[in-house]
Design a protein around this motif. Structure first.
Motif, PDB file in Angstrom:
ATOM      1  N   GLY A 204       0.640  -1.204   0.091  1.00 53.78           N
ATOM      2  CA  GLY A 204       0.119   0.083  -0.012  1.00 53.78           C
ATOM      3  C   GLY A 204       0.713   1.135   0.343  1.00 53.78           C
ATOM      4  N   PHE A 205       2.061   1.128   0.551  1.00 53.30           N
ATOM      5  CA  PHE A 205       2.979   2.371   0.684  1.00 53.30           C
ATOM      6  C   PHE A 205       3.270   2.799  -0.971  1.00 53.30           C
ATOM      7  CE2 PHE A 205       6.154  -0.903   0.272  1.00 53.30           C
ATOM      8  CZ  PHE A 205       7.044  -0.350  -0.892  1.00 53.30           C
ATOM      9  N   GLU A 206       3.294   1.971  -1.980  1.00 53.10           N
ATOM     10  CA  GLU A 206       3.644   2.241  -3.247  1.00 53.10           C
ATOM     11  C   GLU A 206       2.475   3.257  -3.824  1.00 53.10           C
ATOM     12  OE1 GLU A 206       0.561  -0.847  -3.992  1.00 53.10           O
ATOM     13  OE2 GLU A 206       2.332  -0.669  -2.328  1.00 53.10           O
ATOM     14  N   LEU A 207       1.276   3.202  -3.439  1.00 52.22           N
ATOM     15  CA  LEU A 207       0.094   4.132  -3.812  1.00 52.22           C
ATOM     16  C   LEU A 207       0.394   5.518  -3.868  1.00 52.22           C
ATOM     17  CD1 LEU A 207      -2.841   2.385  -2.249  1.00 52.22           C
ATOM     18  CD2 LEU A 207      -2.122   2.029  -4.494  1.00 52.22           C
ATOM     19  N   ILE A 208       1.365   6.125  -3.085  1.00 51.98           N
ATOM     20  CA  ILE A 208       2.106   7.236  -3.037  1.00 51.98           C
ATOM     21  C   ILE A 208       2.367   7.507  -4.568  1.00 51.98           C
ATOM     22  CG2 ILE A 208       3.497   9.125  -2.084  1.00 51.98           C
ATOM     23  CD1 ILE A 208       3.380   7.348   0.746  1.00 51.98           C
ATOM     24  N   ALA A 209       3.087   6.673  -5.258  1.00 49.89           N
ATOM     25  CA  ALA A 209       3.570   7.012  -6.464  1.00 49.89           C
ATOM     26  C   ALA A 209       2.387   7.512  -7.615  1.00 49.89           C
ATOM     27  CB  ALA A 209       4.340   5.618  -6.988  1.00 49.89           C
ATOM     28  N   ASN A 210       1.362   7.008  -7.349  1.00 50.73           N
ATOM     29  CA  ASN A 210       0.281   7.253  -8.190  1.00 50.73           C
ATOM     30  C   ASN A 210      -0.126   8.718  -8.017  1.00 50.73           C
ATOM     31  OD1 ASN A 210      -0.346   4.012  -7.272  1.00 50.73           O
ATOM     32  ND2 ASN A 210      -0.021   4.689  -9.614  1.00 50.73           N
ATOM     33  N   THR A 211       0.178   9.277  -6.905  1.00 49.91           N
ATOM     34  CA  THR A 211      -0.279  10.778  -6.616  1.00 49.91           C
ATOM     35  C   THR A 211       0.975  11.870  -6.968  1.00 49.91           C
ATOM     36  OG1 THR A 211       0.809  10.965  -4.560  1.00 49.91           O
ATOM     37  CG2 THR A 211      -1.370   9.737  -4.662  1.00 49.91           C
ATOM     38  N   ALA A 212       1.830  11.260  -7.746  1.00 52.42           N
ATOM     39  CA  ALA A 212       2.997  11.970  -8.052  1.00 52.42           C
ATOM     40  C   ALA A 212       2.787  13.576  -8.880  1.00 52.42           C
ATOM     41  CB  ALA A 212       4.382  11.455  -8.672  1.00 52.42           C
ATOM     42  N   ASN A 213       1.910  13.149  -9.664  1.00 54.66           N
ATOM     43  CA  ASN A 213       1.702  14.416 -10.548  1.00 54.66           C
ATOM     44  C   ASN A 213       0.546  15.542  -9.883  1.00 54.66           C
ATOM     45  OD1 ASN A 213       2.939  14.391 -13.077  1.00 54.66           O
ATOM     46  ND2 ASN A 213       1.372  13.175 -13.866  1.00 54.66           N
ATOM     47  N   ASP A 214       0.050  15.192  -8.705  1.00 54.87           N
ATOM     48  CA  ASP A 214      -0.745  15.940  -7.878  1.00 54.87           C
ATOM     49  C   ASP A 214      -0.218  16.432  -6.558  1.00 54.87           C
ATOM     50  OD1 ASP A 214      -2.630  15.229  -9.537  1.00 54.87           O
ATOM     51  OD2 ASP A 214      -3.563  13.828  -8.408  1.00 54.87           O
ATOM     52  N   ILE A 215       1.337  16.107  -6.345  1.00 54.56           N
ATOM     53  CA  ILE A 215       1.964  16.485  -5.188  1.00 54.56           C
ATOM     54  C   ILE A 215       2.640  17.827  -5.158  1.00 54.56           C
ATOM     55  CG2 ILE A 215       4.013  15.943  -3.648  1.00 54.56           C
ATOM     56  CD1 ILE A 215       1.771  13.983  -3.352  1.00 54.56           C
ATOM     57  N   LYS A 216       2.334  18.628  -4.209  1.00 51.41           N
ATOM     58  CA  LYS A 216       3.010  19.899  -4.139  1.00 51.41           C
ATOM     59  C   LYS A 216       4.402  19.670  -3.472  1.00 51.41           C
ATOM     60  CE  LYS A 216      -1.270  22.104  -2.015  1.00 51.41           C
ATOM     61  NZ  LYS A 216      -1.893  22.531  -0.798  1.00 51.41           N
TER      62      LYS A 216
END
Length: 433
Positions: A204-216
């Protein structure tokens, strides 16, 4: 940058919440009893070992996420490092299937815990109603948008962590004056196997990768979010495991393997303990479904965009990959309502270990571009291989028939890739960074 980047609306706390929400899902409730059965008093060490594998792998994810920010996450990392060949395509499809397996496990766990609040005569029907309702609800939340996903994760994670903190605090207070009977057990190999099998709890930690384009401010936020999420969950799991083995005998936990956490809460939380843990289970599985759907929908979109799934899934509605989200949800509803997921969950964990090993290898291949320390990712490869072999050893030793589930999953992933490429002639698209 990749195509279709959206507004930067996910901050550090929301990103950490997505990672923690993905990890602290149905896994801890489903595997705690199995971990105690294998590791006995050494269960906290088993959770620490599994967490170490996740932490090492999170280094590769952090470096790759900063260098290749994409809503496809893992999919894009493999494509950038190894190209869009058969192996990469098969692994990408395997990743998506593994997400469906995990979503099904979480939904099934939600339905099972939720049905305990209904009379015995209604539990079968209520379980399936709840399974379907939670998948539909979380799908609707994800359609609304990534900002809502992040904000809802913050609240859900806060509530469930609060309940688990009560469990930990109450347990530590209860055993403070006792000599906790925590021993490593008689078989170190079983302890190691327990640690590798419960790696499922860290998926589940790898799900952060899918937000990369939305990250400040992704260069700083992404690495901090990865490491914070994994370290926090390691501490949480180790404390939960310690309280469990110090409060209740191994035999008692094993006898109530499916409800190990609830049983462990009874000595110091009384009759309310079961209900508190049931509520935590509902919140945890809800959070995991929410976070995993967010990532899985983007995985299916990127796989289709790269020519590895039907072109229909590449379409966007309201600037979001809704078709991929809906297909993932439909498959989850089908599997969760029709199949027993106890053995599939073990194979799902094996599938993710294969993927994580490949991601570590991807970072080794492009370590100069990601400005990484090569030896850390090589260590990650070795750790994932050892974990995978330990899991396979356990399955072959205890339930050899289950090995066919993994074989079928892997075969299906590569068969889909081979057939689709052979008969459609679709061109592979590569994102340039």
């Amino acid at each position: 940058m990749s195509e279709g980047s959206s507004a930067k609306n996910i901050g550090y706390l929301s990103a950490v919440s997505i990672g923690v929400g993905g990890m602290v899902g149905g896994g801890i409730f489903a595997v705690l009893g199995l971990a105690v059965k294998l590791g006995e008093g050494g269960t906290p060490i088993a959770f620490a070992l599994a967490g170490l594998v996740a932490l090492i792998t999170s280094y590769s994810y952090a470096k790759l996420s900063v260098r290749y920010p994409s809503e496809g996450g893992t999919v894009e990392f493999l494509n950038q490092a190894f190209g869009s060949g058969m192996i990469t395509g098969g692994l990408n499809v395997l990743l998506w299937l593994s997400y469906v397996v995990m979503l099904s496990l979480y939904a099934y766990a939600f339905g099972s815990y939720g049905s305990t609040f209904f009379p015995d005569s209604m539990q079968f029907v209520s379980r399936h109603i709840l399974i379907s309702a939670i998948v539909v609800l979380m799908t609707a939340i994800n359609v609304i948008g990534s900002k809502v996903v992040g904000k809802s994760e913050e609240w859900i994670v806060a509530f469930k962590v609060a309940i688990l903190t009560i469990f930990i605090g109450g347990g530590l207070w209860s055993i403070r004056s006792q000599t906790a009977q925590v021993t490593l057990g008689s078989d170190p190999l079983q302890l190691v196997a327990g640690g590798m099998i419960i790696f499922l709890a860290y998926e589940g930690f790898e799900l952060i990768a899918n937000t990369a384009n939305d990250i400040k401010n992704p260069e700083k936020t992404l690495p901090r979010a990865y490491y914070s999420a994994v370290l926090f969950v390691i501490l949480l799991y180790v404390l939960i495991a310690y309280v469990t083995v110090a409060s209740v005998s191994t035999d008692t936990i094993v006898q109530a393997q499916d409800y190990a956490l609830a049983v462990a809460a009874e000595p110091f939380l009384g009759s309310l303990g079961f209900n508190l843990i049931a509520v935590a289970a509902l919140l945890s599985t809800t959070s995991a479904i929410n976070a995993t759907l967010y990532g899985a929908s983007r995985v299916s979109y990127i796989i289709a965009k790269d020519g590895e799934l039907p072109e229909l899934l590449e379409k966007k509605i309201w600037n979001k990959p809704v078709e991929g989200l809906l297909l993932t949800s439909i498959m989850t509803l089908f599997v969760a309502n029709l199949f027993d997921l106890s053995s599939i969950s073990i194979m799902g964990s094996a599938g993710f270990l294969l993927i994580f090993g490949a991601v570590n290898a991807a970072n080794v291949r492009v370590y100069k571009r990601t400005k990484s320390k090569k030896w850390i990712s090589i260590t990650g490869i070795v750790a994932c291989i050892v974990a995978f072999l330990a899991l396979i050893w356990y399955v072959l030793t205890n339930s050899p028939a289950d090995i066919y589930v993994l074989i079928i999953m892997v075969f299906l992933a590569f068969a889909v890739e081979f057939i689709y490429r052979k008969y459609t002639g679709r061109q592979i698209k590569k994102i340039h960074f």
